[in-house]
Design a protein around this motif. Structure first.
Motif, short mmCIF file in Angstrom:
data_model
loop_
_atom_site.label_atom_id
_atom_site.label_comp_id
_atom_site.label_asym_id
_atom_site.label_seq_id
_atom_site.Cartn_x
_atom_site.Cartn_y
_atom_site.Cartn_z
N TYR A 32 72.40 -28.21 42.36
CA TYR A 32 71.68 -27.26 41.51
C TYR A 32 70.43 -27.89 40.92
O TYR A 32 69.33 -27.34 41.00
CB TYR A 32 72.61 -26.75 40.40
N TRP A 130 74.41 -16.49 39.34
CA TRP A 130 75.37 -17.31 40.08
C TRP A 130 76.77 -16.75 39.89
O TRP A 130 76.98 -15.84 39.09
CB TRP A 130 75.33 -18.76 39.58
N THR A 132 81.20 -17.82 39.91
CA THR A 132 82.37 -18.65 40.17
C THR A 132 83.22 -17.90 41.19
O THR A 132 83.56 -16.73 40.98
CB THR A 132 83.19 -18.90 38.89
N GLY A 216 80.52 -29.57 37.95
CA GLY A 216 80.33 -28.67 39.08
C GLY A 216 80.51 -29.30 40.45
O GLY A 216 80.84 -28.62 41.43
N TYR A 234 81.52 -23.14 41.64
CA TYR A 234 80.25 -22.41 41.62
C TYR A 234 79.84 -22.17 43.07
O TYR A 234 79.83 -23.09 43.89
CB TYR A 234 79.19 -23.22 40.88
N TYR A 297 71.80 -19.21 44.93
CA TYR A 297 71.85 -18.46 43.68
C TYR A 297 70.73 -17.44 43.69
O TYR A 297 69.60 -17.74 44.09
CB TYR A 297 71.70 -19.40 42.48
#
Length: 357
Positions: A32, A130, A132, A216, A234, A297
């Motif tokens: 990320y 984003w 989960t 993450g 994620y 994302y």
């Protein structure tokens, strides 16, 4: 519009010469942060000469609160979740952000109309959408494989360890969906004492089989090491493991929990003026689309969607891997930021007590 963009760029570049020559940006690390460095940090430094120091945190809201409370603020921008942004703004810990400072879309549409609903708040500006999800290692399944959120909690059908995030946000919602609550009714249920009890009762059914994660990067590693047979994660981290590392992972989108991440500036930021310049630069249409070349994302601006194309490998179409792809939205839940702004403390306390018990 062209004149506006040229003027904005000139002002940013001119201001850099007189201002601070660095800003400190705190984010979540891993794939990320790399996507932010490539899409935002490097081009901003090339344009302005201002160095962007990238600092990782398991959850940037923790150092943000600690720095403001200690009146020793060293970070200029923090990447945080929507409910945290709302709560910290209400508590006076964040600088207000005037949306008029944000660049319009390429066709001149004002930022206030171009950002997705919920992406702009009084003290924060969203960059990405984003989710989960949960994922599994396809090489470990020779017969039937998990396909619904209920399978994550079915240790009789799919025995083995599960990786779950060590915290109530998202975890409680997924537990309720696994227990048969439709996504549209989750927060109505969770707003009652009985609903909270129901979520924890569902977690009780797999508690002995859970490996808890906090950072993450951990779920993909847990899957790769064979420590768990499936894990919440994620979605961008799992995509990165698949696309960049060739891992045989499979995402299950059913029951995905969706949220925004936003830039927020703490009260007392040491380089406020340059932090605002970076915030405006990094949330324009092109920059948000550029980030999607590096991680799956969704951009927080409508005008960025048409510019999302291929992954950095030059061959993988990114659109099917976005949380907002219609094929992935069948049973998706968008976070209720007001619920978490109101109930975060009490549910974190309940979760900690439940873990200890």
């Amino acid at each position: 519009m062209r004149k506006t963009l040229i003027l904005t760029t000139a002002l940013i570049a001119a201001g850099a010469a007189a201002g601070a020559q660095e800003i400190n940006v705190i984010s979540w690390g891993g794939a990320y942060t790399k996507s932010q460095v490539e899409a935002y940090h490097k081009p901003f430094t090339a344009l302005t000469g201002i160095r962007v120091n990238s600092i990782d945190a398991d959850n940037p809201v923790v150092p943000l609160k600690a720095q403001v409370e200690a009146k020793n603020v060293t970070g200029d921008l923090f990447d945080i979740e929507l409910s945290d942004a709302v709560r910290l703004c209400d508590e006076g810990m964040l600088e207000p952000i005037n949306p008029a400072m944000l660049p319009p879309a390429p066709d001149g549409t004002p930022a206030t109309e171009d950002f997705l609903d919920g992406a702009l708040s009084e003290c924060a500006v969203a960059t990405i959408f984003w989710s989960t999800v949960f994922a599994y290692d396809a090489s470990k399944f020779t017969g039937e494989a998990p396909s619904t959120i209920a399978d994550l909690f079915d240790t009789a059908k799919f025995p083995g360890k599960r990786g779950l995030k060590k915290g109530p946000k998202g975890t409680l919602e997924m537990a309720l969906m696994a227990d048969g609550v439709p996504a549209s009714e989750v927060y109505a249920v969770l707003a009652t004492p009985e609903g909270v009890d129901r979520a924890f009762a569902k977690l009780d059914t797999i508690k002995a089989s859970v490996v808890w994660w906090e950072a993450g990067a951990q779920p993909a590693q847990l899957l790769a090491d064979g420590e768990v047979i499936m894990a919440t994660a994620y979605n961008g981290r799992i995509f990165d493991a698949i696309a960049a590392e060739g891992k045989p992972f499979q995402i299950v989108w059913d029951g995905q929990y969706m949220d925004f991440d936003l830039w927020a500036i703490p009260k007392g930021a040491p380089h406020l003026e340059d932090a605002l310049k970076f915030l405006a630069f990094s949330t324009d249409t092109q920059r948000l689309a550029d980030q999607a070349k590096w991680i799956s994302y969704g951009p927080a601006r409508r005008s960025s969607a048409a510019l999302v194309g291929l992954y950095q490998d030059g061959k993988t179409e990114m659109a099917p891997h976005m949380p907002t792809n219609p094929a992935n939205m069948g049973n998706a839940l968008l976070t209720d930021f007001e619920f978490w702004a109101d109930h975060d403390s009490e549910l974190n306390a309940r979760f900690a007590a439940w873990l200890a018990g």
